[in-house]
Scaffold this active site. Structure first.
Site, PDB file in Angstrom:
ATOM      1  N   TYR A 148      -2.479  -1.433  10.833  1.00 52.49           N
ATOM      2  CA  TYR A 148      -2.674  -1.978   9.477  1.00 52.49           C
ATOM      3  C   TYR A 148      -1.482  -1.608   8.590  1.00 52.49           C
ATOM      4  O   TYR A 148      -0.890  -2.464   7.923  1.00 52.49           O
ATOM      5  CB  TYR A 148      -3.982  -1.455   8.868  1.00 52.49           C
ATOM      6  CG  TYR A 148      -4.045  -1.659   7.376  1.00 52.49           C
ATOM      7  CD1 TYR A 148      -4.243  -2.933   6.841  1.00 52.49           C
ATOM      8  CD2 TYR A 148      -3.857  -0.591   6.489  1.00 52.49           C
ATOM      9  CE1 TYR A 148      -4.257  -3.130   5.458  1.00 52.49           C
ATOM     10  CE2 TYR A 148      -3.870  -0.780   5.119  1.00 52.49           C
ATOM     11  CZ  TYR A 148      -4.070  -2.045   4.606  1.00 52.49           C
ATOM     12  OH  TYR A 148      -4.066  -2.242   3.251  1.00 52.49           O
ATOM     13  N   LYS A 191       1.829  -3.875   6.617  1.00 54.23           N
ATOM     14  CA  LYS A 191       2.308  -3.825   5.229  1.00 54.23           C
ATOM     15  C   LYS A 191       3.821  -3.590   5.201  1.00 54.23           C
ATOM     16  O   LYS A 191       4.540  -4.175   4.403  1.00 54.23           O
ATOM     17  CB  LYS A 191       1.577  -2.741   4.436  1.00 54.23           C
ATOM     18  CG  LYS A 191       0.086  -3.020   4.249  1.00 54.23           C
ATOM     19  CD  LYS A 191      -0.168  -4.241   3.381  1.00 54.23           C
ATOM     20  CE  LYS A 191      -1.631  -4.601   3.283  1.00 54.23           C
ATOM     21  NZ  LYS A 191      -1.872  -5.907   2.671  1.00 54.23           N
ATOM     22  N   SER A 195       0.835  -1.200   0.000  1.00 55.24           N
ATOM     23  CA  SER A 195       0.000   0.000   0.000  1.00 55.24           C
ATOM     24  C   SER A 195       0.869   1.247   0.000  1.00 55.24           C
ATOM     25  O   SER A 195       1.977   1.252   0.559  1.00 55.24           O
ATOM     26  CB  SER A 195      -0.861  -0.018   1.260  1.00 55.24           C
ATOM     27  OG  SER A 195      -1.442   1.243   1.461  1.00 55.24           O
TER      28      SER A 195
END
Ligand code: NAD
Ligand code: UDP
Length: 336
Positions: free
Chosen positions: A149, A153, A124
């Site tokens: 979150y 990544k 992302s």
């Protein structure tokens, strides 16, 4: 060749599977349906025009993974499966680290054991953090994630880089997505968030269809042309095509490559509202409110590397993104 698609029943996975079915690749989907519906798998087959194998199971379950690799000769993996709600990740961080990070480690162990060392991973733009100035390039230093979150990544990117350093017969593509919107032209598959959407486009479409009274615009005093946040919105079908280009490269030769999947253009929240109103003919009620914690003013990609090395670029513009998001939402007001 056979491709295992983890999280293939989800939003981006389902669109990628439809495009994969139009190529010569055979596909296997592994999804625990924690954030999707089995109905999407039927619609993928309908739109792709041929069959696929579906396993309902969890990437955290090693026996399930070993079973898939034993029953099938898997040539490469596209790894979408993850939990992705930023706000929720701050409430239940361990669940996010377990699902996303431990799940990926489990998957890579099963791949190594089966001799399948080719993977395309969903990263992302959040890994760039807040300090880098747009347009964001792959060679910029990673920032600091503002939520668990985003940290998953970053951790997974690092883990995959370490795997490649230790064994350079792996072939790894890290795809950094920008803001994914839109839906398949048919209106049969699209984004189906559980509960109140976090993201701008599904919020707008739910206001348009009458499920929510108004959109809250988070902040109007950013240093941007109209004061609202600027992002790089990319059509999900363009994103899906980017996966096929990355997959072709991963299958050709070992290596580790990082690519931005974005358009290179930034649109503000008010630009998106205006484009959506034009595409749908529906007026969007909105209220300006405070900034949302963790948001940055501007984020858009330099997509040049993916074009130079993969020959891929996004071709669908903001009007098409809005038209297709609206078609999906208006034809499926309750989702699947
Ligand atoms: P999604 O939630 O629609 O799809 C993810 C799928 O993975 C779901 O079908 C879910 O049921 C499945 N899944 C989750 N945990 C699993 C597990 N442990 N085992 C098996 N299946 C599991 O999300 P999406 O928007 O399609 O995102 C796909 C990937 O792209 C995710 O990794 C996400 O973090 C990443 N990503 C998405 C965006 C975006 O704008 N949507 C942006 C950047 C990165
Ligand atoms: N946004 C907004 N209202 C919403 C959701 C999002 O104003 O209900 C804004 C947000 O502040 C950002 C942009 O829309 O400027 C995109 O947010 P989104 O959550 O979709 O993606 P992000 O870029 O945060 O990952």
């Amino acid at each position: 060749m056979t491709i295992l698609v983890t999280g293939g029943a989800g939003y981006i996975g389902s669109h990628t599977c439809v495009e994969l079915l139009k190529t010569s690749y055979d596909i296997i989907i592994l999804d625990n349906i924690s954030n999707s519906k089995k109905e999407s798998v039927d619609r993928i087959k309908e739109l792709g025009g041929r069959d696929l194998k579906f396993y309902e199971g969890d990437i955290l379950d090693r026996a399930t993974l070993d079973g898939i690799f034993t029953e099938n000769k898997v040539d490469a993996v596209i790894h979408f499966a993850a939990l992705k709600a930023v706000g929720e990740s701050t409430q239940i961080p361990l669940t996010y680290y377990d699902n996303n990070v431990s799940g990926t480690i489990n998957l890579c162990k099963a791949m190594a054991a089966a001799g399948c060392k080719k993977i395309v991973f969903s990263s992302s733009a959040t890994v760039y953090g807040s300090e880098n100035i747009s347009p964001l390039r792959e060679d910029m230093p990673l920032g600091k994630a503002t939520n668990p979150y985003g940290t998953t990544k970053m951790f997974i990117e690092q883990i995959l880089q370490d795997i490649y350093t230790a064994d350079n017969s792996w072939s790894i593509s890290l795809l950094r997505y920008f803001n994914t919107v839109g839906a398949h032209k048919s209106g049969r598959i699209g984004e189906n968030p559980n509960g109140e959407p976090n993201n701008l486009m599904p919020y707008i479409t739910q206001v348009a269809v009458g499920k929510r009274p108004f959109l809250t615009v988070h902040g109007s005093n950013y240093d941007t042309p109209d004061g609202t946040g600027v992002r790089d919105y990319i059509h999900v079908v363009d994103l899906a095509m980017g996966h096929i280009s990355a997959l072709d490269k991963v299958l050709q030769s070992p290596g580790l490559d990082i690519y931005n999947l974005g358009t290179g253009k930034g649109y503000s929240v008010l630009d998106v509202i205006a484009a959506f109103e034009k595409a749908s003919g529906v007026k969007i009620n909105y209220k300006i409110a405070e900034r949302r914690t963790g948001d940055i003013a501007t984020c858009y990609a330099d997509p040049g590397k993916a074009f130079e090395q993969l020959g891929w670029k996004a071709v669908r513009g903001i009007d098409e993104m809005c038209e297709d998001s609206w078609r999906w939402q208006s034809q499926n007001p309750e989702g699947y």
